[in-house]
Write a protein that holds these residues in place. Structure first.
Motif, PDB file in Angstrom:
ATOM      1  N   LEU A 187      23.893  28.591  38.185  1.00 45.27           N
ATOM      2  CA  LEU A 187      25.193  29.214  37.805  1.00 45.27           C
ATOM      3  C   LEU A 187      26.611  28.389  38.025  1.00 45.27           C
ATOM      4  O   LEU A 187      26.467  27.551  39.048  1.00 45.27           O
ATOM      5  CB  LEU A 187      25.480  30.460  38.890  1.00 45.27           C
ATOM      6  CG  LEU A 187      24.512  31.868  38.819  1.00 45.27           C
ATOM      7  CD1 LEU A 187      25.084  32.579  39.939  1.00 45.27           C
ATOM      8  CD2 LEU A 187      25.000  32.479  37.394  1.00 45.27           C
ATOM      9  N   LEU A 188      27.480  28.601  37.296  1.00 44.10           N
ATOM     10  CA  LEU A 188      28.548  28.092  37.422  1.00 44.10           C
ATOM     11  C   LEU A 188      29.776  29.084  37.833  1.00 44.10           C
ATOM     12  O   LEU A 188      30.179  29.543  37.052  1.00 44.10           O
ATOM     13  CB  LEU A 188      29.340  27.141  36.364  1.00 44.10           C
ATOM     14  CG  LEU A 188      30.706  26.272  36.489  1.00 44.10           C
ATOM     15  CD1 LEU A 188      30.564  25.431  37.765  1.00 44.10           C
ATOM     16  CD2 LEU A 188      30.901  25.688  35.282  1.00 44.10           C
ATOM     17  N   PRO A 189      30.029  29.359  39.064  1.00 44.78           N
ATOM     18  CA  PRO A 189      30.829  30.529  39.318  1.00 44.78           C
ATOM     19  C   PRO A 189      32.418  29.965  39.843  1.00 44.78           C
ATOM     20  O   PRO A 189      32.536  29.031  40.352  1.00 44.78           O
ATOM     21  CB  PRO A 189      30.118  30.965  40.763  1.00 44.78           C
ATOM     22  CG  PRO A 189      29.607  29.676  41.198  1.00 44.78           C
ATOM     23  CD  PRO A 189      29.358  28.664  40.358  1.00 44.78           C
ATOM     24  N   VAL A 190      32.983  30.812  39.703  1.00 42.26           N
ATOM     25  CA  VAL A 190      34.542  30.823  40.189  1.00 42.26           C
ATOM     26  C   VAL A 190      35.060  32.307  40.635  1.00 42.26           C
ATOM     27  O   VAL A 190      34.894  33.160  39.713  1.00 42.26           O
ATOM     28  CB  VAL A 190      35.537  30.451  39.225  1.00 42.26           C
ATOM     29  CG1 VAL A 190      37.019  30.177  39.587  1.00 42.26           C
ATOM     30  CG2 VAL A 190      35.170  28.725  38.620  1.00 42.26           C
ATOM     31  N   ILE A 191      35.731  32.324  41.818  1.00 44.14           N
ATOM     32  CA  ILE A 191      36.240  33.544  42.234  1.00 44.14           C
ATOM     33  C   ILE A 191      37.759  33.550  41.624  1.00 44.14           C
ATOM     34  O   ILE A 191      38.569  32.515  42.129  1.00 44.14           O
ATOM     35  CB  ILE A 191      36.316  33.806  43.575  1.00 44.14           C
ATOM     36  CG1 ILE A 191      34.744  33.939  44.015  1.00 44.14           C
ATOM     37  CG2 ILE A 191      36.986  35.042  43.842  1.00 44.14           C
ATOM     38  CD1 ILE A 191      34.605  34.207  45.533  1.00 44.14           C
ATOM     39  N   VAL A 192      38.200  34.335  40.798  1.00 37.54           N
ATOM     40  CA  VAL A 192      39.408  34.392  40.141  1.00 37.54           C
ATOM     41  C   VAL A 192      40.085  35.192  41.181  1.00 37.54           C
ATOM     42  O   VAL A 192      39.994  36.379  41.229  1.00 37.54           O
ATOM     43  CB  VAL A 192      39.687  34.636  38.661  1.00 37.54           C
ATOM     44  CG1 VAL A 192      41.081  34.719  38.347  1.00 37.54           C
ATOM     45  CG2 VAL A 192      38.549  33.957  37.922  1.00 37.54           C
ATOM     46  N   PRO A 193      41.243  34.708  41.944  1.00 38.32           N
ATOM     47  CA  PRO A 193      41.857  35.838  42.884  1.00 38.32           C
ATOM     48  C   PRO A 193      43.014  36.615  42.327  1.00 38.32           C
ATOM     49  O   PRO A 193      43.886  36.940  42.949  1.00 38.32           O
ATOM     50  CB  PRO A 193      42.483  34.698  43.912  1.00 38.32           C
ATOM     51  CG  PRO A 193      42.529  33.554  43.061  1.00 38.32           C
ATOM     52  CD  PRO A 193      41.775  33.559  41.965  1.00 38.32           C
ATOM     53  N   LEU A 194      42.716  37.337  41.391  1.00 35.84           N
ATOM     54  CA  LEU A 194      43.520  38.431  40.828  1.00 35.84           C
ATOM     55  C   LEU A 194      43.057  39.630  41.362  1.00 35.84           C
ATOM     56  O   LEU A 194      41.839  39.950  41.550  1.00 35.84           O
ATOM     57  CB  LEU A 194      42.962  38.600  39.085  1.00 35.84           C
ATOM     58  CG  LEU A 194      43.715  37.591  38.217  1.00 35.84           C
ATOM     59  CD1 LEU A 194      43.404  37.881  36.713  1.00 35.84           C
ATOM     60  CD2 LEU A 194      45.374  37.832  38.316  1.00 35.84           C
ATOM     61  N   ARG A 195      43.824  40.495  41.533  1.00 43.00           N
ATOM     62  CA  ARG A 195      43.840  41.767  42.117  1.00 43.00           C
ATOM     63  C   ARG A 195      42.942  41.790  43.428  1.00 43.00           C
ATOM     64  O   ARG A 195      43.590  41.245  44.396  1.00 43.00           O
ATOM     65  CB  ARG A 195      43.302  42.762  40.934  1.00 43.00           C
ATOM     66  CG  ARG A 195      43.456  44.358  41.447  1.00 43.00           C
ATOM     67  CD  ARG A 195      42.969  45.006  40.090  1.00 43.00           C
ATOM     68  NE  ARG A 195      42.580  46.360  40.831  1.00 43.00           N
ATOM     69  CZ  ARG A 195      41.319  46.621  40.984  1.00 43.00           C
ATOM     70  NH1 ARG A 195      40.313  45.824  40.739  1.00 43.00           N
ATOM     71  NH2 ARG A 195      40.766  47.857  41.290  1.00 43.00           N
ATOM     72  N   ASP A 196      41.624  42.105  43.186  1.00 33.74           N
ATOM     73  CA  ASP A 196      40.776  42.136  44.233  1.00 33.74           C
ATOM     74  C   ASP A 196      39.852  41.219  44.457  1.00 33.74           C
ATOM     75  O   ASP A 196      38.623  41.266  45.303  1.00 33.74           O
ATOM     76  CB  ASP A 196      39.920  43.773  44.494  1.00 33.74           C
ATOM     77  CG  ASP A 196      39.549  44.065  45.770  1.00 33.74           C
ATOM     78  OD1 ASP A 196      40.106  43.224  46.973  1.00 33.74           O
ATOM     79  OD2 ASP A 196      38.631  44.700  46.084  1.00 33.74           O
ATOM     80  N   GLY A 197      40.022  40.127  43.583  1.00 35.72           N
ATOM     81  CA  GLY A 197      38.940  39.240  43.390  1.00 35.72           C
ATOM     82  C   GLY A 197      37.905  39.490  42.245  1.00 35.72           C
ATOM     83  O   GLY A 197      37.367  40.408  42.354  1.00 35.72           O
ATOM     84  N   VAL A 198      37.901  38.526  41.336  1.00 34.19           N
ATOM     85  CA  VAL A 198      37.057  38.650  40.306  1.00 34.19           C
ATOM     86  C   VAL A 198      35.889  37.417  40.178  1.00 34.19           C
ATOM     87  O   VAL A 198      36.407  36.324  39.853  1.00 34.19           O
ATOM     88  CB  VAL A 198      37.574  38.979  39.019  1.00 34.19           C
ATOM     89  CG1 VAL A 198      36.540  39.303  37.761  1.00 34.19           C
ATOM     90  CG2 VAL A 198      38.641  40.000  38.979  1.00 34.19           C
TER      91      VAL A 198
END
Ligand SMILES: C[S@@+](CC[C@H](N)C(=O)[O-])C[C@H]1O[C@@H](n2cnc3c(N)ncnc32)[C@H](O)[C@@H]1O
Length: 210
Positions: A193-204
Motif C-alpha cells: 500500500l501507499l498510505p497517507v493520512i490527510v488531517p482533514l476533520r477527524d483524519g482520513v
C-alpha cells in the motif's frame, strides 16, 4: 470534534470554501446534525468525490453508510454505470438513505445491504475500485483484512476518523484509540500500500493498493 486536529478557524475556513450543497445534501446535513449521525460532512465528501474521479472508480463498497450521505457523494461522483454498495446495521438508517438517494435520482447506482457490513461484503462478488471504511472503529482492522484482497491494484482503500480526535498522538490505551493506533501502524507498515493520512476533520486515510 471541531478544532481537535486543525484549529477551529482553519476548519471553519475550509467549510466556508465549499460551495452550498443542493437541497437533498442540505437536508441530510440538517438531519445528521439534529439526530447526531456522524456523517463525513462536506469537506471530506469532496475529498471522497475527488478520489473517486481521479481513479474513475465504478465499483465502490462502503463499510458503514448511516443515512447515505457518503453513499450519495460516491454515487454522484462515480457517474453513470457506477455500483455503490451501501451497508448499515440499522434498518431505519437504510430506509432514510434509500429515500434520499431515490429523490436524488441515483438509486439505480446503489445496492443496499442491511446488517453487519462484513457479512454483507462476503455476500458480494468481484473486485472493487474503491473501498470506504467508516463503521465501528474497532472493526477497522477486520474490515481491512477482509476487503483488501478484493481491492484492485491501483484502487483506493479510504478510512475515516483515523486520527480519532487527535488521541492517536497521545498514546492512549483506551478504545477505540488503541485499535486506531494499531490500524494506522498496520497500514503504514504494509509494502502493498501507499498510505497517507490527510488531517482533514477527524483524519482520513487514503491508501493506494500497489
Ligand atoms: C460514521 S457512520 C457512517 C457515516 C457515513 N459513512 C457518512 O459519512 O455519511 C457509521 C455507521 O456504521 C454503522 N455500523 C457500525 N458498525 C457496523 C457494522 N459492523 N455493520 C454495519 N453497520 C455498522 C452504524 O450504524 C453507523 O450508522
Amino acid at each position: 470534534m471541531a478544532g481537535e486536529i486543525l484549529n477551529e478557524a482553519v476548519e471553519h475556513y475550509l467549510e466556508e470554501l465549499v460551495p452550498p450543497r443542493d437541497g437533498i445534501l442540505t437536508e441530510m446535513e440538517e438531519l445528521a446534525k439534529r439526530d447526531s449521525h456522524p456523517i463525513v460532512g462536506p469537506v471530506v465528501a469532496r475529498l471522497l468525490a475527488l478520489m473517486t474521479q481521479i481513479i474513475d472508480a465504478k465499483r465502490i463498497f462502503e463499510f458503514g453508510s448511516a443515512i447515505g450521505y457518503s453513499t450519495l457523494c460516491f454515487a454522484r461522483a462515480a457517474g453513470g454505470g457506477a455500483e455503490v454498495h451501501y451497508t448499515d446495521s440499522s434498518p431505519e438508517n437504510a430506509e432514510r438513505a434509500k429515500e434520499f438517494i431515490t429523490r436524488a435520482g441515483v438509486v439505480s447506482r446503489v445496492q443496499f445491504h442491511v446488517g453487519d457490513a462484513l457479512t454483507s461484503f462476503r455476500k458480494t462478488r468481484g473486485g472493487f475500485d474503491l473501498i470506504f471504511c467508516d463503521l465501528d472503529k474497532k472493526q477497522y482492522p477486520a474490515a481491512f483484512r477482509l476487503a483488501f484482497p478484493r481491492l484492485r491494484h491501483g484502487g483506493l482503500f479510504i478510512a475515516d476518523n483515523t486520527l480519532w480526535r487527535g488521541s492517536v498522538a497521545r498514546e492512549s490505551e483506551e478504545e477505540p484509540t488503541r485499535t486506531m493506533r494499531k490500524f494506522n501502524r498496520m497500514i503504514y507498515a504494509s509494502k502493498e500500500l501507499l498510505p497517507v493520512i490527510v488531517p482533514l476533520r477527524d483524519g482520513v486515510t487514503v491508501c493506494r493498493k500497489l
